[in-house]
Design a protein around this motif. Structure first.
Motif, short mmCIF file in Angstrom:
data_model
loop_
_atom_site.label_atom_id
_atom_site.label_comp_id
_atom_site.label_asym_id
_atom_site.label_seq_id
_atom_site.Cartn_x
_atom_site.Cartn_y
_atom_site.Cartn_z
N GLU A 396 16.75 -11.86 -49.46
CA GLU A 396 18.01 -12.11 -48.74
C GLU A 396 19.12 -11.22 -49.27
OE1 GLU A 396 17.49 -16.89 -47.64
OE2 GLU A 396 18.97 -16.23 -49.14
N ASN A 398 23.26 -11.32 -48.94
CA ASN A 398 24.40 -12.12 -48.50
C ASN A 398 23.97 -13.31 -47.64
OD1 ASN A 398 26.47 -10.45 -49.74
ND2 ASN A 398 25.95 -8.92 -48.18
N GLY A 399 22.87 -13.95 -48.06
CA GLY A 399 22.41 -15.17 -47.42
C GLY A 399 21.55 -14.98 -46.20
N THR A 400 21.27 -13.72 -45.81
CA THR A 400 20.48 -13.45 -44.61
C THR A 400 19.21 -12.70 -44.98
OG1 THR A 400 22.48 -13.30 -43.27
CG2 THR A 400 20.48 -12.35 -42.34
N SER A 401 18.06 -13.14 -44.46
CA SER A 401 16.79 -12.47 -44.72
C SER A 401 16.80 -11.06 -44.13
CB SER A 401 15.63 -13.27 -44.12
OG SER A 401 14.42 -12.54 -44.21
N VAL A 402 16.26 -10.10 -44.88
CA VAL A 402 16.21 -8.71 -44.41
C VAL A 402 14.90 -8.42 -43.68
CG1 VAL A 402 17.70 -7.97 -46.30
CG2 VAL A 402 15.21 -7.80 -46.55
N LYS A 403 14.07 -9.45 -43.48
CA LYS A 403 12.72 -9.23 -42.95
C LYS A 403 12.72 -8.48 -41.64
CE LYS A 403 8.47 -11.71 -41.76
NZ LYS A 403 7.79 -13.03 -41.68
N ASN A 404 13.56 -8.88 -40.70
CA ASN A 404 13.54 -8.26 -39.37
C ASN A 404 14.74 -7.36 -39.12
OD1 ASN A 404 11.12 -9.67 -38.59
ND2 ASN A 404 12.37 -11.53 -38.34
N VAL A 405 15.37 -6.92 -40.21
CA VAL A 405 16.54 -6.05 -40.08
C VAL A 405 16.14 -4.62 -40.42
CG1 VAL A 405 18.91 -5.64 -40.86
CG2 VAL A 405 18.01 -7.98 -40.77
N LEU A 410 21.38 -2.21 -42.65
CA LEU A 410 21.80 -2.76 -43.94
C LEU A 410 22.70 -1.80 -44.71
CD1 LEU A 410 18.35 -4.13 -45.17
CD2 LEU A 410 20.23 -5.47 -44.23
N GLN A 413 25.98 -2.76 -46.23
CA GLN A 413 25.95 -3.79 -47.26
C GLN A 413 25.39 -3.26 -48.58
OE1 GLN A 413 24.44 -7.76 -46.04
NE2 GLN A 413 23.98 -6.79 -44.08
#
Length: 604
Positions: A396, A398-405, A410, A413
């Motif tokens: 994660e 900032n609290g969000t999973s990077v799996k599908n990003v 990114l 960030q």
């Protein structure tokens, strides 16, 4: 009449010697002779090498030192004929190797006299299996015994038993040894290695130098290394050559050379920390002027045996070591939750890098990520920026999973500055490279922001230069400017001080200290323990797929069992302090002198 004939014959012989002087070496013991060598790169205003005179004896183990850009690599590329046969420029003077003038021999012939392992040694690996690669050069030369030569080279380089393994199964140190084996197989009498341990952990670095010592002492090879790590020069090398302003300033026995502390520092070279400490103790009268300066911890233990431990001093003057890092921010900016990473293997079981890794990174932290080669430092960073996806678990930001990003989403960030800075350059000028990410994302006022970054990183005068043609320090600064162009909240740096001299390293250190103005959180992956101890507030140690330790420098380096288990090595001056008194936790020469002599502080 007979006397006249004898004189005429003598004159004739002298003329013949003079006529053939360009094609012979005067001494049977001299394997390399350089006479009045001057070389200028195409388009350069000044020569890189300027009237160099030098002789190297057969069987020497020579370290070449000097500041970045002084001509170390250029000199070595002259020895194997890349200059002038492959790299053009203005060349004058003569260079002989084993009696052959390099101007008259092609690169292929010289490769059998001078083996070369480059800084980017991975590019020398061209075949899929270990034996195939080690014997490949011999096969190209049409040698009938090419396979036997490859096997013998692997034996000499400590890779016997790995002949059938795939090259991607090797560690970084083993890959470096394979590149060396490929050169050794051709049977050259001279072996050159450019920064052989710059990106290796202590265990692999020791192994490289032990193999070089064996090649030198058992097989009679003449070894030449370009090296910034003077503690290895002290342990392994016989002589040191200082290059300064494109010339050979001097060549001396290693111990005598390393004792020239002020002269080395003026040339931006770190003498061993033990030697610097001894030098400063001599200056303040704690060691006698006639006493030979120590160059190793063992020599230091003997030379400084009379010193007594007085307790360490923090910058504020308390007689206690630094034990506590600043309190981290409550905000978690990156988190690993039960993360597992495995690589599929063509041969054997999948290789697991991380096994249910759990780790949290907080806003504002200055983190050093350490561990042996293969511990997963680069892998962890690549997961954070989305270049690599875990087999299991969640990463994660900032609290969000990077799996599908996607990684490009990114980039505002988080940013990763690669271990090899030249990989950051995709345009034909530094200005264009820094501006690129802002341009494609339609960032307002990108021109002004590019100019600001050029100024901040002292690159304004180099803005139109191709980044790949800059010096090592300039490339590092330029890659940092590219990395922070989008103002990421997290900046990741992979080996930011590798291959750098004192001046350039200090410049990068200053830049890292200034990063608080540009980015909130910085993490570096490094084998540079001086950088770790001087810069980091939190140290994370990776080992066998897990976080082996996480704490301050005292908590990490004060744990002897941990250091032994994970294969890290504290700065040499720390080891020196421990050799004198186990209570001493000294990370710099200043701290050592404070702890053992109570003298005033000076800049190292």
């Amino acid at each position: 009449m007979g006397e006249i004939e004898n004189n005429m014959e003598t004159k004739h012989n002298m003329d013949a010697i003079a006529e053939n002087n360009e094609n012979t070496i005067d001494s049977m013991d001299t394997i390399i002779k350089i006479e009045d060598l001057t070389y200028t790169y195409p388009g350069a205003a000044q020569p890189t090498l300027n009237h160099v005179h030098l002789e190297i004896e057969k069987g020497d183990f020579l370290a070449i030192v000097g500041n970045n850009g002084c001509g170390k690599s250029t000199l070595c590329k002259v020895l194997n004929g890349l200059i002038p046969h492959f790299i053009s420029g203005t060349f004058s003077g003569n260079v002989w190797v084993e009696g052959e003038n390099t101007k008259n021999a092609d690169v292929g012939t010289l490769a059998r006299k001078v083996g070369y392992v480059y800084q980017d040694f991975e590019n020398q690996i061209v075949r899929p299996t270990v034996l195939d690669d080690a014997s490949y050069a011999c096969l190209n030369y049409g040698m009938k015994d090419y396979e036997q030569r490859g096997r013998e080279a692997l034996h000499q380089c400590g890779l016997e038993g790995r002949e059938d393994e795939y090259i991607w199964q090797l560690s970084g140190g083993q890959t470096h040894l394979l590149a060396l084996a490929g050169a050794v197989a051709l049977g050259p009498e001279v072996l050159i290695l450019d920064e052989p341990i710059a990106q290796l952990d202590p265990g692999h670095a020791d192994r490289i130098y032990e193999v070089l010592r064996e090649l030198n002492e058992t097989y009679g090879k003449t070894i030449i290394v370009i090296e910034h790590h003077t503690e290895y020069i002290a342990d392994y090398c016989k002589h040191v050559l200082l290059l300064r302003n494109g010339q050979a300033a001097w060549m001396l026995p290693a111990r005598e050379a390393l004792a020239r502390v002020e002269e080395l520092q003026e040339s931006n070279i770190f003498p061993p920390q033990v030697t610097i400490a001894g030098f400063r103790l001599q200056k303040n009268g704690r060691l006698t002027q006639t006493q030979m300066l120590p160059t190793t911890v063992e020599e230091g233990r003997e030379a400084m045996a009379a010193l007594s431990y007085a307790g360490g001093k923090s910058p504020k003057g308390e007689n206690v070591p630094q034990t506590a890092a600043p309190e981290p921010s409550e905000k978690t900016v990156a988190q690993f939750k039960d993360v597992t990473v495995s690589y599929r293997s063509v041969k054997g079981e999948p290789h697991t890098v991380f096994d249910r890794l759990n780790l949290s990174i907080h806003k504002g932290e200055k983190i050093a990520l350490i561990g042996s080669n293969g511990a997963g430092k680069s892998t962890l960073m690549k997961m954070m920026v989305g270049l690599l996806k875990p087999s299991q678990g969640i990463v994660e930001l900032n609290g969000t999973s990077v799996k599908n990003v996607k990684p490009e989403q990114l980039s505002r960030q988080i940013s990763l500055v690669y271990q090899n800075p030249e990989e950051m350059f995709i345009k034909d000028s530094i200005y264009s490279d820094i501006a690129y990410a802002m341009q494609v994302r339609n960032v307002e006022n990108w021109q002004e922001k590019t100019e600001e970054l050029l100024k901040r990183f002292r690159l304004s005068e180099l803005s139109e230069r191709d980044g790949r043609l800059l010096s090592g320090g300039q490339m590092r600064r330029a890659s940092l400017a590219i990395g922070v162009a989008l103002n990421p909240g997290i900046l990741l740096l992979d080996e930011p001080t590798a291959n750098l001299d004192i001046a350039t390293r200090k410049e990068i250190m200053r830049t890292l200290s200034d990063m608080k103005e540009v980015t909130d959180t910085v993490m570096i992956a490094t084998h540079d323990m001086q950088l770790v101890c001087e810069w980091a507030e939190r140290i994370i140690v990776l080992c066998q797929g897990q976080v082996a330790a996480d704490g301050t420098r005292d908590e990490i380096f004060g744990n002897a069992a941990l250091i032994s288990r994970v294969g890290i090595r504290p700065p040499e001056i720390f080891t020196m302090g421990q050799a004198l008194d186990r209570r001493a936790l000294c990370y710099t020469v200043d701290e050592f002198l404070d702890a053992f002599s109570c003298e005033g502080r000076q800049e190292e």
